[in-house]
Design an enzyme around this catalytic site. Structure first.
Site, mmCIF file in Angstrom:
data_model
loop_
_atom_site.group_PDB
_atom_site.id
_atom_site.type_symbol
_atom_site.label_atom_id
_atom_site.label_comp_id
_atom_site.label_asym_id
_atom_site.label_seq_id
_atom_site.Cartn_x
_atom_site.Cartn_y
_atom_site.Cartn_z
ATOM 1 N N LYS A 58 -38.531 13.654 156.044
ATOM 2 C CA LYS A 58 -39.105 14.785 155.294
ATOM 3 C C LYS A 58 -39.588 15.900 156.207
ATOM 4 O O LYS A 58 -39.463 17.088 155.879
ATOM 5 C CB LYS A 58 -40.248 14.295 154.404
ATOM 6 C CG LYS A 58 -39.811 13.449 153.215
ATOM 7 C CD LYS A 58 -41.008 13.076 152.357
ATOM 8 C CE LYS A 58 -40.596 12.349 151.082
ATOM 9 N NZ LYS A 58 -40.103 10.977 151.329
ATOM 10 N N TRP A 91 -36.235 6.659 156.986
ATOM 11 C CA TRP A 91 -36.876 6.867 155.697
ATOM 12 C C TRP A 91 -37.595 8.224 155.658
ATOM 13 O O TRP A 91 -37.039 9.240 155.988
ATOM 14 C CB TRP A 91 -37.802 5.697 155.360
ATOM 15 C CG TRP A 91 -37.100 4.383 155.219
ATOM 16 C CD1 TRP A 91 -36.979 3.412 156.170
ATOM 17 C CD2 TRP A 91 -36.402 3.875 154.061
ATOM 18 N NE1 TRP A 91 -36.265 2.343 155.687
ATOM 19 C CE2 TRP A 91 -35.897 2.590 154.396
ATOM 20 C CE3 TRP A 91 -36.158 4.363 152.778
ATOM 21 C CZ2 TRP A 91 -35.160 1.811 153.506
ATOM 22 C CZ3 TRP A 91 -35.433 3.585 151.883
ATOM 23 C CH2 TRP A 91 -34.939 2.330 152.249
ATOM 24 N N SER A 92 -38.865 8.229 155.265
ATOM 25 C CA SER A 92 -39.541 9.502 154.986
ATOM 26 C C SER A 92 -39.919 10.301 156.221
ATOM 27 O O SER A 92 -40.359 11.448 156.091
ATOM 28 C CB SER A 92 -40.787 9.264 154.124
ATOM 29 O OG SER A 92 -40.400 8.923 152.814
ATOM 30 N N THR A 93 -39.749 9.755 157.403
ATOM 31 C CA THR A 93 -39.895 10.589 158.592
ATOM 32 C C THR A 93 -38.890 11.738 158.531
ATOM 33 O O THR A 93 -39.084 12.788 159.153
ATOM 34 C CB THR A 93 -39.715 9.737 159.860
ATOM 35 O OG1 THR A 93 -40.690 8.682 159.844
ATOM 36 C CG2 THR A 93 -39.911 10.547 161.125
#
Length: 391
Positions: free
Chosen positions: A78, A74-76
């Site tokens: 980014k 997921w947002s890791t």
């Protein structure tokens, strides 16, 4: 996440005796915090001191979590996408203070001509979500999604405060990368960073690799009204950021999700890979013997853009936080350990990447049983606390 007092599955890998508290915390995550399958890696000055994995790669517990099991983080993701932009800036190909429209002319529409590249990196562009309904199938369409972002007006005055760009971050930063290089960020990452360094991390996942991907498991929720109640508390901008479209574990397990380019949310990798990528920032831009970015570029990632109550995450994380240029600062909250200038990024459900240049530490934590915490999942925090207790 409630305690389940489940038996601890066999733990594989290695752990330096000095960091035995990390192994203990990892085991407690299975016994007391409902872990299903997970891995954690800790590097100190680039050397592996912890590399552990355990549990199951599927909900039915038929596939053990292996050394090379990958999972959607997921947002890791980014932080990795931000690294691509910083690499371009370090090479003089991207000016973080330039208007986005200098690279992406269509972006200047509806009052966005003064939005700077740094605003994209720091979630300050005012484009946390689209205003018009956007389906999951449309999210898979890069051209459509970026065109809609270019045409939409900001939710707030860009540059004045942060509002977490849950999905749009990857399209905004990613389209700038594409305009500069001609490559989507996943291809640029593979060509310039992960490929040469042999790091097992991709944006999306090739179909031939699906057999080693862990199945994401959504945390239980009593009924649809409970989920509706959660969204009812959100401001319109937060609802747009988190629910337009809403994506859950079942969606992210699909071949369509894995085949798409979603550089804010569908990075797939091992804990070892996450630790290596965030370790570039912990070691002044180095990975092994290679200088990936300059020390000045690595330090720039930690350039704080101002504390505030985030317009999106503030609903479930009400104290003030501060973003650097692509990662969150640990700050007084200690989200990434006691060093307020350590940085990191959480992923939906619990995953995490951390970089602490002062301590020379990087950490990667990945798992498949998701929690509901917006940030600072108890499993992640237990591991981080254990790392710093060993220093």
């Amino acid at each position: 996440m409630p305690s389940t007092t489940e038996p601890v599955p066999p733990v594989h890998g290695h752990c330096d005796p000095r960091f035995s508290a990390v192994r203990t915390a990892f085991e407690e995550n299975f016994r007391d915090r409902a872990e299903l399958g997970a891995a954690v890696t800790v590097l100190v000055d680039g050397e592996s001191v912890v590399d552990l994995w355990a549990g199951w790669a599927d909900a039915a517990r038929t596939r053990p979590w292996e050394r090379d099991t990958v999972v959607n983080v997921w947002s890791t993701t980014k932080g990795v996408t931000a690294l691509c932009a910083h690499l371009l800036a370090d090479r003089g190909l991207l000016d973080l203070d330039a208007p986005v429209a200098a690279y992406w002319p269509e972006f200047a529409a509806t009052g966005k001509e003064s939005v700077r590249v740094r605003h994209l990196l720091a979630h300050r562009a005012g484009l946390a979500g689209l205003r018009e309904p956007h389906t999951l199938a449309q999210l898979y369409d890069w051209e459509l999604t970026t065109a809609r972002l270019a045409a939409t007006e900001p939710w707030w005055e860009p540059g004045t405060r942060s509002g977490y760009h849950a999905f749009t971050y990857g399209y905004l930063v990613g389209e700038v990368v594409r305009r500069v290089t001609g490559l989507l960020p996943g291809a640029f990452l593979q060509q310039e960073i992960t490929g040469p360094l042999g790091i097992d991390f991709t944006v999306g996942l090739d179909e031939k690799e699906a057999g080693r991907a862990a199945e994401l498991v959504q945390p239980p929720i009593s009924d649809n009204s409970e989920l509706a109640a959660l969204f009812a508390k959100l401001e319109p901008v937060a609802e747009a950021a988190l629910g337009n479209p809403f994506v859950g574990a079942a969606d992210a397990n699909s071949p369509e999700w894995r085949a798409a380019e979603i550089p804010a949310a569908n990075g797939h990798g091992t804990a070892r890979a996450v630790a290596a990528l965030y370790g570039i920032l912990a070691r002044g831009g180095r990975c092994g013997e290679r200088q990936v970015i300059s020390p000045e570029a690595a330090e720039r990632v930690r350039e704080g853009q101002g504390r505030c109550r985030d317009l999106v995450t503030g609903a479930g994380f009400p104290h003030e936080t501060e973003l650097g240029l692509g990662l969150w600062l640990s700050g007084a909250n200690g989200s990434y350990g006691p060093n307020p200038r350590a940085v990191g990024h959480d992923g939906f459900g619990g995953s995490c990447g951390l970089a602490d240049p002062e301590a020379g530490i990087s950490l990667g934590y990945v798992m498949n049983r998701m929690g509901w915490h917006i940030a600072d999942d108890p499993r992640k925090m237990a591991l981080i606390d254990a790392v710093y207790s060993a220093l």
